[in-house]
Design a protein around this motif. Structure first.
Motif, mmCIF file in Angstrom:
data_model
loop_
_atom_site.group_PDB
_atom_site.id
_atom_site.type_symbol
_atom_site.label_atom_id
_atom_site.label_comp_id
_atom_site.label_asym_id
_atom_site.label_seq_id
_atom_site.Cartn_x
_atom_site.Cartn_y
_atom_site.Cartn_z
ATOM 1 N N GLN A 1 0.837 -1.196 0.000
ATOM 2 C CA GLN A 1 0.000 0.000 0.000
ATOM 3 C C GLN A 1 0.873 1.248 0.000
ATOM 4 O O GLN A 1 1.856 1.336 0.733
ATOM 5 N N ARG A 2 0.525 2.222 -0.833
ATOM 6 C CA ARG A 2 1.265 3.478 -0.897
ATOM 7 C C ARG A 2 0.943 4.316 0.346
ATOM 8 O O ARG A 2 -0.228 4.437 0.734
ATOM 9 N N ILE A 3 1.984 4.896 0.935
ATOM 10 C CA ILE A 3 1.791 5.667 2.177
ATOM 11 C C ILE A 3 0.968 6.921 1.917
ATOM 12 O O ILE A 3 -0.006 7.213 2.614
ATOM 13 N N ASP A 4 1.361 7.691 0.898
ATOM 14 C CA ASP A 4 0.669 8.943 0.596
ATOM 15 C C ASP A 4 -0.243 8.796 -0.613
ATOM 16 O O ASP A 4 -0.588 9.794 -1.264
ATOM 17 N N GLY A 5 -0.633 7.569 -0.934
ATOM 18 C CA GLY A 5 -1.471 7.338 -2.092
ATOM 19 C C GLY A 5 -2.946 7.559 -1.807
ATOM 20 O O GLY A 5 -3.340 7.892 -0.675
ATOM 21 N N PRO A 6 -3.794 7.369 -2.820
ATOM 22 C CA PRO A 6 -5.235 7.528 -2.626
ATOM 23 C C PRO A 6 -5.794 6.420 -1.731
ATOM 24 O O PRO A 6 -5.112 5.444 -1.418
#
Length: 300
Positions: free
Chosen positions: A256-261
């Motif tokens: 999962q991207r930390i600062d993603g949507p």
């Protein structure tokens, strides 16, 4: 008359060549699909272009391609002349009928006469997307004119006929997937998941996997744990080959991207991760592509 043929790559051995001074001499390099001195190590057979004795098999994910050839087989001194030859084709699949666009090597005039011994060739291409029986329906129409002794047209009529070519599209690859959460990874860095994939070759011949990728949703990113792990940006020449009924295991790490949507969650609590795309090439040079549905996590 129409004929259906599919060119293929198969192993052949050269015949004794006549002297170069002979009118029957043909450069042996003319039969190769590569320039002299070039090689392609990923081809299993010798790259000599030949025509197979039978149609062969068709697989879902590949492109059906063939040449339709309309030949004028009247003798040269025949009183009948053929003109305005028109070829149309459609593909009948289990889900419906699709008209096909016929390609040609050069522009042809519809009013041009087709002399004795001449032919018109059209190329058909169709992407196979579903299993089951397929029928290639070909319609041919032409004008037949009877000439009198003074070379004037005495009578004429339009003739049509229809030919059907049936084949069955079978699955080339069986894909089984398993999604599991990585233990002790649900930290502040985001969730991590392991995508395990089992590929089984259902075709009659060996296939070569050209590319396998996991296309994630914007909230995630994926890392391949396969043969391209060290250099994912480089096209590798050591792509794995899978023999008939052999099984190959591959895997991807999804983070999962930390600062993603935000994540996309279904109504039953599943998280949508992405979908798997696979590209391969058969031993006969045919390319294939397969994409799975959206893979999700287990239901909470």
């Amino acid at each position: 008359m129409t004929r259906l043929s599919r060119p293929a790559l198969s192993q052949r051995f050269p015949l004794p060549l006549p002297p170069k001074s002979s009118t029957a001499y043909i450069n042996p390099n003319a039969a190769l699909d590569l320039k002299p001195g070039e090689t392609d190590d990923e081809f299993i057979f010798n790259p000599v272009l030949t025509l197979p004795p039978a149609f062969g098999s068709a697989y879902v994910g590949e492109s059906f391609s063939c040449t339709l050839c309309a030949n004028n087989e009247l003798p040269g001194d025949a009183e009948r002349h053929v003109s305005s030859v028109r070829i149309e084709a459609e593909m009948q699949t289990p889900s419906g009928t699709s008209p096909l666009e016929l390609r040609q090597s050069e522009e042809e005039s519809p009013s041009l006469q087709l002399k004795s011994g001449e032919s018109i060739q059209k190329i058909v291409q169709f992407d196979l997307r579903e299993e089951g029986s397929h029928t290639l329906a070909v319609n041919l129409s032409y004008s037949e004119t009877t000439m009198s002794k003074d070379l004037s047209a005495s009578s004429g009529r339009v003739r049509t006929f229809r030919k059907l070519y049936q084949f069955v599209a079978r699955p080339c690859l069986s894909v089984r997937t398993k999604v599991s959460s990585v233990p002790n990874a649900n930290t502040e860095d985001g969730q991590k998941f392991l995508i395990e994939v089992q590929l089984e070759n259902l075709a009659d011949g060996t296939i070569i996997l050209k590319a396998v990728a996991f296309n994630t949703k914007p909230a995630f990113k994926s890392t391949s744990l396969n043969w391209d792990l060290a250099r994912p940006d480089v096209q590798h020449s050591s792509c794995p080959s899978v023999a008939p009924r052999d099984v190959l295991q591959i895997a991807f790490l999804v983070e999962q991207r930390i600062d993603g949507p935000s994540k996309e969650v279904t109504k039953d609590g599943r998280t949508t991760l992405g979908q798997l795309s696979i590209q391969w090439r058969s031993s006969m040079g045919d390319t294939g592509f397969l994409s799975t549905g959206w893979l999700t996590t287990k239901r909470k």
